[in-house]
Enzyme design. Structure first.
Site, PDB file in Angstrom:
ATOM      1  N   GLY A 191       0.865  -1.234  -0.119  1.00  0.00           N
ATOM      2  CA  GLY A 191       0.180  -0.163   0.137  1.00  0.00           C
ATOM      3  C   GLY A 191       0.854   1.376   0.326  1.00  0.00           C
ATOM      4  O   GLY A 191       2.147   1.237  -0.464  1.00  0.00           O
ATOM      5  N   VAL A 195       0.415   4.690   5.238  1.00  0.00           N
ATOM      6  CA  VAL A 195      -0.079   3.616   6.036  1.00  0.00           C
ATOM      7  C   VAL A 195       0.867   2.638   6.277  1.00  0.00           C
ATOM      8  O   VAL A 195       0.743   2.137   7.500  1.00  0.00           O
ATOM      9  CB  VAL A 195      -1.089   2.956   5.188  1.00  0.00           C
ATOM     10  CG1 VAL A 195      -1.723   1.658   5.931  1.00  0.00           C
ATOM     11  CG2 VAL A 195      -2.480   3.752   4.541  1.00  0.00           C
ATOM     12  N   GLY A 196       2.005   2.580   5.627  1.00  0.00           N
ATOM     13  CA  GLY A 196       3.127   1.673   5.770  1.00  0.00           C
ATOM     14  C   GLY A 196       3.696   1.991   7.168  1.00  0.00           C
ATOM     15  O   GLY A 196       4.179   1.184   7.940  1.00  0.00           O
ATOM     16  N   GLU A 213       5.504  -3.452   1.053  1.00  0.00           N
ATOM     17  CA  GLU A 213       5.593  -3.127  -0.537  1.00  0.00           C
ATOM     18  C   GLU A 213       4.936  -1.923  -0.746  1.00  0.00           C
ATOM     19  O   GLU A 213       3.863  -2.043  -0.795  1.00  0.00           O
ATOM     20  CB  GLU A 213       5.303  -4.392  -1.125  1.00  0.00           C
ATOM     21  CG  GLU A 213       5.612  -4.522  -2.663  1.00  0.00           C
ATOM     22  CD  GLU A 213       4.504  -3.920  -3.825  1.00  0.00           C
ATOM     23  OE1 GLU A 213       4.640  -3.330  -4.641  1.00  0.00           O
ATOM     24  OE2 GLU A 213       3.436  -4.664  -3.469  1.00  0.00           O
ATOM     25  N   CYS A 247       1.584   0.861  -8.840  1.00  0.00           N
ATOM     26  CA  CYS A 247       2.750   1.691  -8.468  1.00  0.00           C
ATOM     27  C   CYS A 247       3.774   1.853  -9.360  1.00  0.00           C
ATOM     28  O   CYS A 247       4.611   2.626  -9.047  1.00  0.00           O
ATOM     29  CB  CYS A 247       3.217   1.063  -6.847  1.00  0.00           C
ATOM     30  SG  CYS A 247       3.592  -0.459  -7.216  1.00  0.00           S
TER      31      CYS A 247
END
Length: 293
Positions: A191, A195-196, A213, A247
């Site tokens: 994501g 948020v990571g 990732e 991405c």
């Protein structure tokens, strides 16, 4: 303090992970083949229809980007897993003369896989394939933005696996927060970097290892030595696949002054070739997932 709604699921897998970690090559490959058959045959059409329902993903694109990569991953693991699982002999240091040394690979234990909406099948089941190959238990949490696809994936998981080994839970942000309160051995997240950071912060409280990732920007550089036709075709394909919701889609182009006009014209020609009536009226072009995005 309110009880965690996923505590029992987690506890059931904690009670099972040592047993699952001792499974043989044949047992692990058997599970992977069941998943492979489900994706390739029984659930292929339901997944196509679900992804089209969620954001207009064309059937061919679903096969190419969601299903085939997982099938290829399983085939690769079938060829190599036996060797990967073998202990590897290594040399001894002089003070240990007379003994033998080797590396023995062990399972992580109970894993959490948090997957995004842009490739919900691929980015849920691909890490699951690796987790199964390594002998882990897993809780899967797909995105709430693709409810139809999440429902089909839930049906696949419940049909193939014992929930004390692998299970899928659905829900929104509060579901993810509740899961992150639990002391998983490993967390796999795909994501955004924002948020990571929250995932890593939550994992640090339990010293859970993480795989993050995360998305980024993917520029392209074009100068006058390039083949404009080939370059435009590749740029347009990369940007139009999944409506650019990838991405690694080319986000912007850095182009020299000499190449600019030729590249713009080549891109216009390529887009007209892809979508003669325009992308907005084409059934071969996915849609943006929702108004917020």
């Amino acid at each position: 303090m309110k009880a965690n709604p996923y505590q029992q699921l987690f506890d059931d897998q904690m009670n099972r992970f040592l047993e699952v970690g001792k499974t043989t090559y044949k047992e692990r490959v058997s599970k992977l083949r069941k998943l492979k058959n489900a994706l390739e045959y029984e659930y292929r059409q339901p997944l196509r229809e679900a992804l089209f329902s969620d954001f207009g993903k064309p059937f061919l694109e679903t096969d190419l980007t969601e299903i085939y990569p997982i099938l290829a991953e399983i085939k690769h693991i079938e060829r190599h897993l036996r060797d990967w699982m073998r202990p590897k002999k290594v040399g001894n240091p002089l003070p240990m003369i007379g003994s033998r040394s080797y590396i023995e690979y062990e399972s992580k234990g109970v894993c959490l896989i948090l997957s995004p909406w842009n490739f919900p099948v691929n980015l849920t089941f691909d890490p699951l394939v690796s987790a199964i190959a390594a002998g882990n238990c897993c809780i899967l949490k797909p995105s709430e933005s693709t409810p139809a696809t999440s429902q089909v994936m839930s049906e696949i998981v419940s049909a193939l696996f014992d929930p004390s080994e692998i299970t899928l839970v659905q829900g929104e942000v509060e579901t993810a927060k509740a899961l992150l309160e639990l002391p998983f051995h490993h967390i796999f997240f795909t994501g955004s970097p924002a948020v990571g950071k929250h995932i890593m912060e939550a994992a640090s409280r339990h010293l859970s290892s993480v795989t993050l990732e995360l998305g980024g920007k993917s520029p392209a550089f074009v100068d006058e030595t390039a083949s404009m036709e080939t370059t435009a075709k590749r740029l347009a394909w990369g940007k139009c696949l999944n409506a650019g919701q990838i991405c690694v889609a080319p986000d912007y182009v850095l182009v020299t002054a000499k190449a600019k006009d030729a590249l713009v014209q080549a891109l216009e020609n390529q887009l007209k070739s892809f979508f003669p009536q325009g992308a907005s009226s084409s059934a071969s072009y996915a849609r943006i997932i929702n108004a917020a995005h």
